[in-house]
Design an enzyme around this catalytic site. Sequence first.
Site, PDB file in Angstrom:
ATOM      1  N   CYS A 175      75.794  -3.806 -30.206  1.00 49.39           N
ATOM      2  CA  CYS A 175      76.576  -4.949 -29.723  1.00 49.39           C
ATOM      3  C   CYS A 175      75.819  -6.271 -29.814  1.00 49.39           C
ATOM      4  O   CYS A 175      76.298  -7.248 -30.403  1.00 49.39           O
ATOM      5  CB  CYS A 175      77.077  -4.689 -28.305  1.00 49.39           C
ATOM      6  SG  CYS A 175      75.819  -4.719 -27.006  1.00 49.39           S
ATOM      7  N   HIS A 222      76.731  -5.255 -22.308  1.00 43.75           N
ATOM      8  CA  HIS A 222      77.559  -5.311 -23.521  1.00 43.75           C
ATOM      9  C   HIS A 222      77.997  -6.745 -23.792  1.00 43.75           C
ATOM     10  O   HIS A 222      78.277  -7.511 -22.867  1.00 43.75           O
ATOM     11  CB  HIS A 222      78.786  -4.407 -23.387  1.00 43.75           C
ATOM     12  CG  HIS A 222      79.514  -4.231 -24.693  1.00 43.75           C
ATOM     13  ND1 HIS A 222      79.062  -3.384 -25.677  1.00 43.75           N
ATOM     14  CD2 HIS A 222      80.636  -4.812 -25.180  1.00 43.75           C
ATOM     15  CE1 HIS A 222      79.887  -3.442 -26.718  1.00 43.75           C
ATOM     16  NE2 HIS A 222      80.853  -4.316 -26.439  1.00 43.75           N
ATOM     17  N   HIS A 227      83.710  -7.038 -31.631  1.00 36.92           N
ATOM     18  CA  HIS A 227      82.406  -6.529 -31.204  1.00 36.92           C
ATOM     19  C   HIS A 227      82.081  -5.211 -31.888  1.00 36.92           C
ATOM     20  O   HIS A 227      82.909  -4.650 -32.617  1.00 36.92           O
ATOM     21  CB  HIS A 227      82.378  -6.355 -29.676  1.00 36.92           C
ATOM     22  CG  HIS A 227      83.295  -5.283 -29.165  1.00 36.92           C
ATOM     23  ND1 HIS A 227      83.040  -4.545 -28.027  1.00 36.92           N
ATOM     24  CD2 HIS A 227      84.482  -4.804 -29.639  1.00 36.92           C
ATOM     25  CE1 HIS A 227      84.016  -3.684 -27.817  1.00 36.92           C
ATOM     26  NE2 HIS A 227      84.897  -3.815 -28.767  1.00 36.92           N
TER      27      HIS A 227
END
Length: 344
Positions: free
Chosen positions: A259, A308, A320
């Site tokens: 991420c 995240h 993402h």
Amino acid sequence: MASHRRPKQPSRTRVTVLTTAAAAAVALSSQAANAAPSEKPSKDEVKAKVDKLYEEAEQATEKYNGAKEKQEKLQKEISTIQDNVARGQEEVNELRDGLGSMASAQYRSGGIDPALQLFLSADPDDYLDKASTLDQLSAQQVDSLKKIQEKQRELAQDRAEAADKLKDLATTRSELGKKKSQVQGKLAEAQKLLNSLTAAEKAALAAEEDRASRASERTALGGSGAPATGRASSAYGAAQSVIGSPYVYGASGPSSFDCSGLTSWAFAQAGIQIPRTSQAQANAGTRIYSQSDLQVGDLVIFYGDLHHVGFYAGNGQVLHAPRSGTVVRYESINNMPYQFGVRI
């Protein structure tokens, strides 16, 4: 003559107890044999467990990334210090050679200065501290001695700093290994659960994810939202260019990403260096707490521990790298607990 007595018969109570115990044992054995095997977890139950494991793996991944970044930084710092030490030692050697040449010249002209002779055979610090010797040396010799003394002190400090950083590096490498093992353990456990599914169940899960991803993509591309501008627009465009690239923990492009690897790589393509981890990226710009104020290209931070990150894609969607087993894609911002946005 030995007496012949009949063996004592067991009491009725004991016979009853033994008979009852035997009957119970037979009954339990029968029940165990006829018991139905434990029910296999459903596809949805397996998915929930796997999603949880992937989340834990990502938490460990971000810690792994932090340790890796620290290791690389320490290695660069140690290399710089070691280069400085090497150059400093060369300067000291040159200064010593210069004093040696002075001593040789003095010897050829009729004798070497006792103070200089003393210095050349020992530590100059001892003699600089003795003012009585300074008046016996020339100004050039005194200057050389002072330069050597200062350089030696700098070298001692540099060597001590390098030693401390090497210890820190060893600790960081150990931490890196532990985090890597944690990630691999979580991923292996998740894969074991997925392997327990039938081919039809696996196909059904894949189809569900594909439908959700396509729906998010249509929503993002066809929706509204303040457009990205400047370098944020360039970074977002870079992220769009790698849609479909696989998620790999610890990866930061150009063909695979985790991420924060995706976001840091994308901004690097736009000429902006941001921190490597999601926790650090959370402090890399202006925070946007209301989703309604987000602009396309803003970073979006998720989960309470900020593990995240993705790009805001407009209309309630994010672009993402979700987790292991997936690719860079669009998803609803509501799929994860939103914390805040970050405008770089």
